[in-house]
Design a protein around this motif. Structure first.
Motif, PDB file in Angstrom:
ATOM      1  N   SER A   9       0.787  -1.265   0.028  1.00 14.47           N
ATOM      2  CA  SER A   9       0.074  -0.081  -0.007  1.00 14.47           C
ATOM      3  C   SER A   9       0.944   1.273  -0.015  1.00 14.47           C
ATOM      4  CB  SER A   9      -1.032  -0.076   1.089  1.00 14.47           C
ATOM      5  OG  SER A   9      -0.181  -0.069   2.339  1.00 14.47           O
ATOM      6  N   GLU A  10       1.925   1.225   0.702  1.00 13.33           N
ATOM      7  CA  GLU A  10       2.809   2.326   0.753  1.00 13.33           C
ATOM      8  C   GLU A  10       3.522   2.571  -0.831  1.00 13.33           C
ATOM      9  OE1 GLU A  10       5.197   2.629   4.526  1.00 13.33           O
ATOM     10  OE2 GLU A  10       5.185   0.408   4.084  1.00 13.33           O
ATOM     11  N   LEU A  11       3.509   1.585  -1.574  1.00 14.47           N
ATOM     12  CA  LEU A  11       4.189   1.661  -2.789  1.00 14.47           C
ATOM     13  C   LEU A  11       3.084   2.702  -3.841  1.00 14.47           C
ATOM     14  CD1 LEU A  11       5.904   1.296  -5.523  1.00 14.47           C
ATOM     15  CD2 LEU A  11       4.829  -0.819  -5.604  1.00 14.47           C
ATOM     16  N   PHE A  12       1.647   2.414  -3.501  1.00 13.66           N
ATOM     17  CA  PHE A  12       0.648   3.102  -4.212  1.00 13.66           C
ATOM     18  C   PHE A  12       0.494   4.418  -3.706  1.00 13.66           C
ATOM     19  CE2 PHE A  12      -0.428  -1.057  -5.694  1.00 13.66           C
ATOM     20  CZ  PHE A  12      -1.457  -0.804  -6.747  1.00 13.66           C
ATOM     21  N   ALA A  13       0.803   4.812  -2.465  1.00 13.42           N
ATOM     22  CA  ALA A  13       0.947   6.060  -1.913  1.00 13.42           C
ATOM     23  C   ALA A  13       2.244   6.832  -2.325  1.00 13.42           C
ATOM     24  CB  ALA A  13       1.074   5.990  -0.436  1.00 13.42           C
ATOM     25  N   GLN A  14       3.261   6.107  -2.590  1.00 18.75           N
ATOM     26  CA  GLN A  14       4.525   6.684  -3.195  1.00 18.75           C
ATOM     27  C   GLN A  14       4.264   7.062  -4.568  1.00 18.75           C
ATOM     28  OE1 GLN A  14       7.199   7.530  -1.519  1.00 18.75           O
ATOM     29  NE2 GLN A  14       8.306   8.019  -3.252  1.00 18.75           N
ATOM     30  N   PRO A  18      -4.400   6.156  -4.742  1.00 19.47           N
ATOM     31  CA  PRO A  18      -5.042   5.870  -3.552  1.00 19.47           C
ATOM     32  C   PRO A  18      -4.512   4.600  -2.935  1.00 19.47           C
ATOM     33  CG  PRO A  18      -6.560   6.337  -5.223  1.00 19.47           C
ATOM     34  CD  PRO A  18      -5.459   6.370  -5.882  1.00 19.47           C
ATOM     35  N   ALA A  19      -4.454   4.313  -1.906  1.00 15.69           N
ATOM     36  CA  ALA A  19      -3.608   3.072  -1.352  1.00 15.69           C
ATOM     37  C   ALA A  19      -4.495   2.373  -0.148  1.00 15.69           C
ATOM     38  CB  ALA A  19      -2.464   3.534  -0.400  1.00 15.69           C
ATOM     39  N   ASP A  20      -5.688   2.398  -0.279  1.00 16.03           N
ATOM     40  CA  ASP A  20      -6.601   1.557   0.299  1.00 16.03           C
ATOM     41  C   ASP A  20      -6.696   0.209  -0.150  1.00 16.03           C
ATOM     42  OD1 ASP A  20      -9.306   1.567  -0.731  1.00 16.03           O
ATOM     43  OD2 ASP A  20      -8.654   3.399  -0.807  1.00 16.03           O
ATOM     44  N   ARG A  25      -7.055  -3.231  -5.529  1.00 21.33           N
ATOM     45  CA  ARG A  25      -7.512  -4.179  -6.148  1.00 21.33           C
ATOM     46  C   ARG A  25      -8.357  -3.474  -7.570  1.00 21.33           C
ATOM     47  NH1 ARG A  25      -8.827  -8.921  -3.334  1.00 21.33           N
ATOM     48  NH2 ARG A  25      -8.151  -8.737  -1.143  1.00 21.33           N
ATOM     49  N   GLN A  26      -8.864  -2.416  -7.343  1.00 22.25           N
ATOM     50  CA  GLN A  26      -9.492  -1.728  -8.332  1.00 22.25           C
ATOM     51  C   GLN A  26      -8.375  -1.381  -9.458  1.00 22.25           C
ATOM     52  OE1 GLN A  26     -12.754  -1.443  -9.556  1.00 22.25           O
ATOM     53  NE2 GLN A  26     -11.987  -0.370 -11.437  1.00 22.25           N
ATOM     54  N   PHE A  27      -7.368  -0.838  -9.027  1.00 20.74           N
ATOM     55  CA  PHE A  27      -6.502  -0.402  -9.904  1.00 20.74           C
ATOM     56  C   PHE A  27      -5.886  -1.598 -10.836  1.00 20.74           C
ATOM     57  CE2 PHE A  27      -1.765   0.334 -11.054  1.00 20.74           C
ATOM     58  CZ  PHE A  27      -1.994   1.562 -11.600  1.00 20.74           C
TER      59      PHE A  27
END
Length: 77
Positions: A9-14, A18-20, A25-27
């Motif tokens: 999730s931190e990779l998505f935030a980076q 959205p990182a939830d 999953r949607q991405f």
């Protein structure tokens, strides 16, 4: 095998995404499957800065490299 320093999730935030769990999953669902002949960083849905980050992390085998690999695999599934 060592645990990654960061969480998926931190990779998505980076990446500024959205990182939830639901958003991740949607991405993945909306961008899969990634063509086998296309490098992850060259996918058309990344911004220039996101693509540069992904390339850099892989080339440098940096802290995020393992999670970039996981993202790559998730998008190919």
């Amino acid at each position: 095998m060592d645990q990654p320093i960061h969480q998926f999730s931190e990779l998505f935030a980076q990446l500024g995404l959205p990182a939830d769990e639901a958003a991740i999953r949607q991405f993945i669902a909306s961008h899969s499957p990634l063509r086998s002949d296309l490098d992850l960083a060259d996918a058309p849905f990344w911004t220039d800065s996101q693509a540069a980050f992904l390339k850099e992390e892989k080339q440098d085998d940096a802290d995020w490299a393992e999670l970039v690999d996981q993202l790559n695999l998730a998008l190919r599934g």
